[in-house]
Design a protein around this motif. Structure first.
Motif, PDB file in Angstrom:
ATOM      1  N   LYS A   1       0.841  -1.200   0.000  1.00 20.24           N
ATOM      2  CA  LYS A   1       0.000   0.000   0.000  1.00 20.24           C
ATOM      3  C   LYS A   1       0.879   1.256   0.000  1.00 20.24           C
ATOM      4  N   GLY A   2       0.554   2.121  -0.927  1.00 23.02           N
ATOM      5  CA  GLY A   2       1.269   3.397  -0.992  1.00 23.02           C
ATOM      6  C   GLY A   2       2.510   3.379  -1.861  1.00 23.02           C
ATOM      7  N   ASP A   3       2.877   2.210  -2.370  1.00 25.48           N
ATOM      8  CA  ASP A   3       4.070   2.141  -3.223  1.00 25.48           C
ATOM      9  C   ASP A   3       3.862   2.938  -4.507  1.00 25.48           C
ATOM     10  N   ARG A   4       4.942   3.477  -4.972  1.00 27.76           N
ATOM     11  CA  ARG A   4       4.928   4.180  -6.258  1.00 27.76           C
ATOM     12  C   ARG A   4       5.764   3.332  -7.217  1.00 27.76           C
ATOM     13  N   VAL A   5       5.101   2.814  -8.249  1.00 25.83           N
ATOM     14  CA  VAL A   5       5.705   1.775  -9.082  1.00 25.83           C
ATOM     15  C   VAL A   5       6.064   2.317 -10.465  1.00 25.83           C
TER      16      VAL A   5
ATOM     17  N   VAL B   1      -0.451  -3.391 -14.477  1.00 20.07           N
ATOM     18  CA  VAL B   1      -0.816  -2.107 -13.850  1.00 20.07           C
ATOM     19  C   VAL B   1      -1.987  -2.322 -12.892  1.00 20.07           C
ATOM     20  N   ARG B   2      -2.983  -3.044 -13.376  1.00 18.22           N
ATOM     21  CA  ARG B   2      -4.163  -3.286 -12.539  1.00 18.22           C
ATOM     22  C   ARG B   2      -3.784  -4.015 -11.255  1.00 18.22           C
ATOM     23  N   LEU B   3      -2.921  -5.009 -11.375  1.00 16.00           N
ATOM     24  CA  LEU B   3      -2.507  -5.773 -10.197  1.00 16.00           C
ATOM     25  C   LEU B   3      -1.736  -4.891  -9.207  1.00 16.00           C
ATOM     26  N   CYS B   4      -0.917  -4.009  -9.735  1.00 20.77           N
ATOM     27  CA  CYS B   4      -0.154  -3.112  -8.857  1.00 20.77           C
ATOM     28  C   CYS B   4      -1.096  -2.187  -8.091  1.00 20.77           C
ATOM     29  N   LEU B   5      -2.032  -1.607  -8.802  1.00 18.71           N
ATOM     30  CA  LEU B   5      -2.965  -0.684  -8.154  1.00 18.71           C
ATOM     31  C   LEU B   5      -3.858  -1.429  -7.168  1.00 18.71           C
TER      32      LEU B   5
ATOM     33  N   GLY C   1      -2.407  -1.959  -3.897  1.00 15.77           N
ATOM     34  CA  GLY C   1      -2.311  -0.780  -3.031  1.00 15.77           C
ATOM     35  C   GLY C   1      -1.361   0.293  -3.515  1.00 15.77           C
ATOM     36  N   ALA C   2      -0.767   0.087  -4.677  1.00 18.58           N
ATOM     37  CA  ALA C   2       0.159   1.109  -5.190  1.00 18.58           C
ATOM     38  C   ALA C   2      -0.580   2.433  -5.336  1.00 18.58           C
ATOM     39  N   SER C   3       0.078   3.485  -4.925  1.00 21.75           N
ATOM     40  CA  SER C   3      -0.551   4.797  -5.051  1.00 21.75           C
ATOM     41  C   SER C   3      -0.400   5.351  -6.454  1.00 21.75           C
ATOM     42  N   SER C   4       0.592   4.866  -7.171  1.00 22.77           N
ATOM     43  CA  SER C   4       0.743   5.308  -8.555  1.00 22.77           C
ATOM     44  C   SER C   4       1.523   4.270  -9.343  1.00 22.77           C
ATOM     45  N   ALA C   5       1.262   4.261 -10.621  1.00 23.07           N
ATOM     46  CA  ALA C   5       2.017   3.395 -11.534  1.00 23.07           C
ATOM     47  C   ALA C   5       2.426   4.240 -12.735  1.00 23.07           C
ATOM     48  N   ILE C   6       3.710   4.169 -13.043  1.00 21.28           N
ATOM     49  CA  ILE C   6       4.257   4.938 -14.163  1.00 21.28           C
ATOM     50  C   ILE C   6       4.806   3.962 -15.183  1.00 21.28           C
ATOM     51  N   VAL C   7       4.529   4.228 -16.449  1.00 23.77           N
ATOM     52  CA  VAL C   7       5.043   3.390 -17.530  1.00 23.77           C
ATOM     53  C   VAL C   7       5.976   4.236 -18.388  1.00 23.77           C
TER      54      VAL C   7
ATOM     55  N   GLY D   1      -4.985   2.879 -15.644  1.00 19.03           N
ATOM     56  CA  GLY D   1      -4.785   3.768 -14.494  1.00 19.03           C
ATOM     57  C   GLY D   1      -3.351   4.210 -14.266  1.00 19.03           C
ATOM     58  N   ALA D   2      -2.487   3.896 -15.206  1.00 17.12           N
ATOM     59  CA  ALA D   2      -1.085   4.324 -15.059  1.00 17.12           C
ATOM     60  C   ALA D   2      -0.866   5.626 -15.815  1.00 17.12           C
ATOM     61  N   SER D   3       0.175   6.314 -15.455  1.00 16.59           N
ATOM     62  CA  SER D   3       0.575   7.472 -16.246  1.00 16.59           C
ATOM     63  C   SER D   3       1.755   7.061 -17.116  1.00 16.59           C
ATOM     64  N   VAL D   4       1.864   7.695 -18.259  1.00 16.09           N
ATOM     65  CA  VAL D   4       2.928   7.372 -19.207  1.00 16.09           C
ATOM     66  C   VAL D   4       3.905   8.537 -19.265  1.00 16.09           C
ATOM     67  N   ILE D   5       5.165   8.230 -19.110  1.00 14.01           N
ATOM     68  CA  ILE D   5       6.196   9.262 -19.246  1.00 14.01           C
ATOM     69  C   ILE D   5       6.969   9.005 -20.532  1.00 14.01           C
ATOM     70  N   LEU D   6       6.813   9.931 -21.467  1.00 17.44           N
ATOM     71  CA  LEU D   6       7.572   9.851 -22.711  1.00 17.44           C
ATOM     72  C   LEU D   6       8.895  10.578 -22.523  1.00 17.44           C
ATOM     73  N   PRO D   7       9.950  10.075 -23.125  1.00 13.22           N
ATOM     74  CA  PRO D   7      11.256  10.713 -22.929  1.00 13.22           C
ATOM     75  C   PRO D   7      11.328  12.091 -23.589  1.00 13.22           C
TER      76      PRO D   7
END
Lengths: 341, 331
Positions: free
Chosen positions: B94-98, B125-129, B132-138, B163-169
């Motif tokens: 719970k609360g992890d930021r992945v 992503v779904r499993l991480c959230l 209890g993950a507070s956020s998931a970044i791809v 439900g994840a956010s995507v970070i493009l370089p």
């Protein structure tokens, strides 16, 4: 001396100019405070594709002799362009095809153009065309043959061509062409794209005449390939054709490499023989009649044959037993001798 | 200057003004001379860049965990593989930021299996959230235009819908990084910003043939974190993969061997390059995961020198059987 009194307009203009100068100075100070010289160096080294057109926007890519803005002109009926054409040179090719770039770069690659097309009835899918300029037909054949798919079907679009469930691959003069569908079911559109490209590859300047030297008996015609370098793990052996044979139910590979002179062929044969011995091989006596200097080597349970016929270095690779190695060697040596007359 | 000014300007006043103007020009020239940098900016040497090292995201008490699920359905397979390890909850709290590092290397459709499968990504992503993950970044740094790669592979839409956010370089996300003890990755631009603020990292890689390295699996997947002209490393491919494995110590790696690219990798192009190998590998040991993945490609660790190199570097073990992996049938 009476001081000149400026009018209000001049004063306002002066203040405005000074304000602009102050803003510029502040901006420069802020930018300078954030300046990271290390990162500056990295970014000048990094070729950053732009979001709109990809790596073709990079300066290096733009040095390539320009392809038309559309790879195909006109575009086959019923298709539309999904993305602008991109061009890549030897420095930027890996930005498009990643680690496979080395295959092309070691085979005389000059440039590559690619573009995606879409069919109105399948807006969520696409077809991508890749046209590789390999400098000459021999190089184009080399990369085509090196990637030939096992379950490919012969295509009649070009002498060296095949298709798979979602793609078409062929050699057109100095060009090697790949037309890849994102899914199955685009075979008609892929063929239409292929036909619109055939004939643009120019007249061949360096062909693949060695293909005719392979004897036909037992030959798997679809297996003939041209290897540019490091053939059989030996870095001295390059520019070599291989072909798979069925010799009495046993799979054997034959190889042919045309050298500049008979003397060069002999020296290379000697070097390759030495390489095999250094890696655990041992000489085996022939049970058949072969020309002087022909070698038969057993290595890790398989057999390698090496011999020369004029400028041609030839032999057999990875025969499972001595007998098929010798049979194919005799047939190949005879064919080379007769065709060399 | 009008006539009245000329009339009012004495010779003395003219010399004073000329002297002041000359002094200003001389001062500006002197200042410019003092500030002039004949060599220009440099990246290393005179001014040392602040080189970063990625933190260790592994969980010490979970080292050496591995599970192998067989099945053709990726969703069932990943759940089946995680189950004997205690589920995703074992790794994500719970609360992890992945941060999930995918393979979005080229703008290729999911059907060609050159990139991380979007359906599998969405499930992870779904499993991480759910755990209890507070956020998931791809994230990934593709070789092609990033927006096109994330869009055409389906990875971007799948990540966002799950439900994840995507970070493009982009330029501002890179920092110079080094691998302690490494010989190749020294002050090299790394896609570092996505790692800031996260405390768990998952590598999610497809199983592929690779023209240079022989195979692209979980360790090679970190290649996408490199910026700059990274293709120079292809000349020393096995050592760069070893150093990448030394650089990233993930919480978990997932090797998707449901459909493997057996030939013409890493980009493939034909469906005939693919084979249904129906296997999902989950492990905290990336060397073990790759060693098993090699068998699915019909290769051994001796065919893929980077595996043994990584083992020698202490990253993990190529003897995956020594981890006693759980073997399960999915669905």
């Amino acid at each position: 001396m009476a001081a000149k009194k400026t009018n209000p307009g001049e004063t306002a203009v002066g203040i405005a100019v000074l304000a602009v100068l102050v803003c510029i100075a502040v901006g420069m100070l802020i930018a300078q405070s954030r300046f990271d010289p290390a990162f500056f160096t990295a970014m000048t080294a990094k070729v950053e594709p732009s979001p709109s057109t990809g790596a073709a926007d990079s300066p290096a890519a733009q040095t390539v002799p320009s392809e038309p803005s559309a790879l195909l002109d006109p575009i086959p009926q019923g298709m539309s362009v999904l993305a602008p054409a991109e061009t890549f040179n030897s420095e930027t090719l890996s930005e498009k095809i990643d680690g496979k770039a080395e295959l092309y770069l070691s085979s005389g690659f000059v440039s590559m153009g690619s573009q995606r097309f879409v069919l109105p009835e399948s807006p969520d899918s696409w077809i991508e065309v890749y046209v590789y300029d390999m400098g000459d037909m021999r190089n184009a054949f080399s990369v085509w043959s090196a990637q030939r798919r096992a379950d490919a079907e012969k295509s009649d679009i070009a002498p060296f061509s095949y298709s798979t469930a979602n793609a078409l691959f062929f050699v057109d003069g100095r060009k090697y062409v790949e037309i890849v569908g994102a899914a199955e079911g685009f075979s008609h559109a892929i063929l239409a794209l292929g036909k619109s490209l055939v004939g643009r590859g120019g007249v061949e300047t360096r062909g693949v005449g060695e293909l005719a030297l392979f004897p036909l008996e037992g030959l798997d015609a679809g297996s003939v390939a041209l290897h540019a370098s490091d053939v059989f793990g030996f870095d001295g052996l390059n520019d070599t054709f291989t072909a798979a044979y069925d010799v009495g139910g046993s799979g054997v590979t034959a190889f042919i490499s045309r050298r500049e002179t008979p003397d060069e062929a002999l020296k290379l044969a000697s070097a390759y023989h030495a390489f095999l011995l250094q890696n655990g091989g041992k000489d085996v006596a022939w049970s058949v009649e072969m020309p002087a200097g022909a070698r038969l080597v057993e290595i890790f349970g398989s057999y390698e044959a090496i011999f020369c016929s004029g400028r041609i270095l030839a032999g057999v690779h990875e025969a499972e037993a001595k007998e098929p190695a010798e049979r194919l060697s005799v047939v190949l040596e005879t064919a080379l001798r007769e065709k060399g007359k | 200057m009008n006539a009245s000014d000329e009339k009012g300007l004495s010779r003395r006043e003219f010399f004073i003004r000329a002297a002041k103007a000359g002094a200003c020009i001389a001062a500006a020239g002197y200042l410019g001379y003092r500030l002039y940098d004949p060599t220009g900016p440099v990246g290393s040497g005179r001014i040392e860049p602040a080189s970063v090292v990625l933190p260790d995201f592994s969980i010490p008490e979970l080292r050496g965990k591995m599970a192998i699920a067989t099945g053709s359905d990726r969703i069932k397979s990943i759940n089946a593989a995680l189950k004997p390890l205690g589920g995703m909850e074992t790794f994500i709290k719970k609360g992890d930021r992945v941060l999930i590092k995918v393979n979005a290397v080229i703008a290729s459709p999911a059907s060609l299996s050159a990139t991380t499968h979007p359906g599998l990504l969405a499930e992870v992503v779904r499993l991480c959230l759910q755990a209890g993950a507070s956020s998931a970044i791809v994230t990934d740094n593709p070789i092609n235009d990033p927006e096109s790669c994330f869009a055409l592979t389906g990875i971007g839409p799948a990540a966002r819908s799950a439900g994840a956010s995507v970070i493009l370089p982009r330029e501002g996300l890179f920092r110079f990084g080094s691998v302690p003890g490494g010989a190749l990755i020294k002050d090299w631009p790394l896609l570092y910003a996505p790692f800031e603020g996260v405390n768990k990292v998952i590598g999610l890689a497809p199983l592929k043939d690779h023209h240079r390295s022989g195979a692209s699996m979980t360790m090679k997947n970190w290649y996408g974190l490199l910026g700059g002209r990274r293709n120079v490393f292809h000349q020393d491919i096995h050592n760069i993969i070893k150093e990448l494995a030394m650089m990233v110590r993930p919480t978990l790696v997932i090797l998707d061997g449901t459909t493997a690219m057996m030939t013409n990798g890493p980009t493939g192009g034909s469906l005939s390059d693919l084979k249904q190998t129906d296997t999902m590998i989950v492990s905290t040991d990336q060397v073990a995961a790759d060693a098993f993945g090699a068998t699915l490609l019909g290769r051994t660790v001796y065919d893929l020198p980077f595996i043994l190199k990584a083992q020698e570097a202490g990253v993990g073990t190529a003897d995956y059987e020594s981890l006693d992996p759980a073997r399960v049938q999915a669905g």
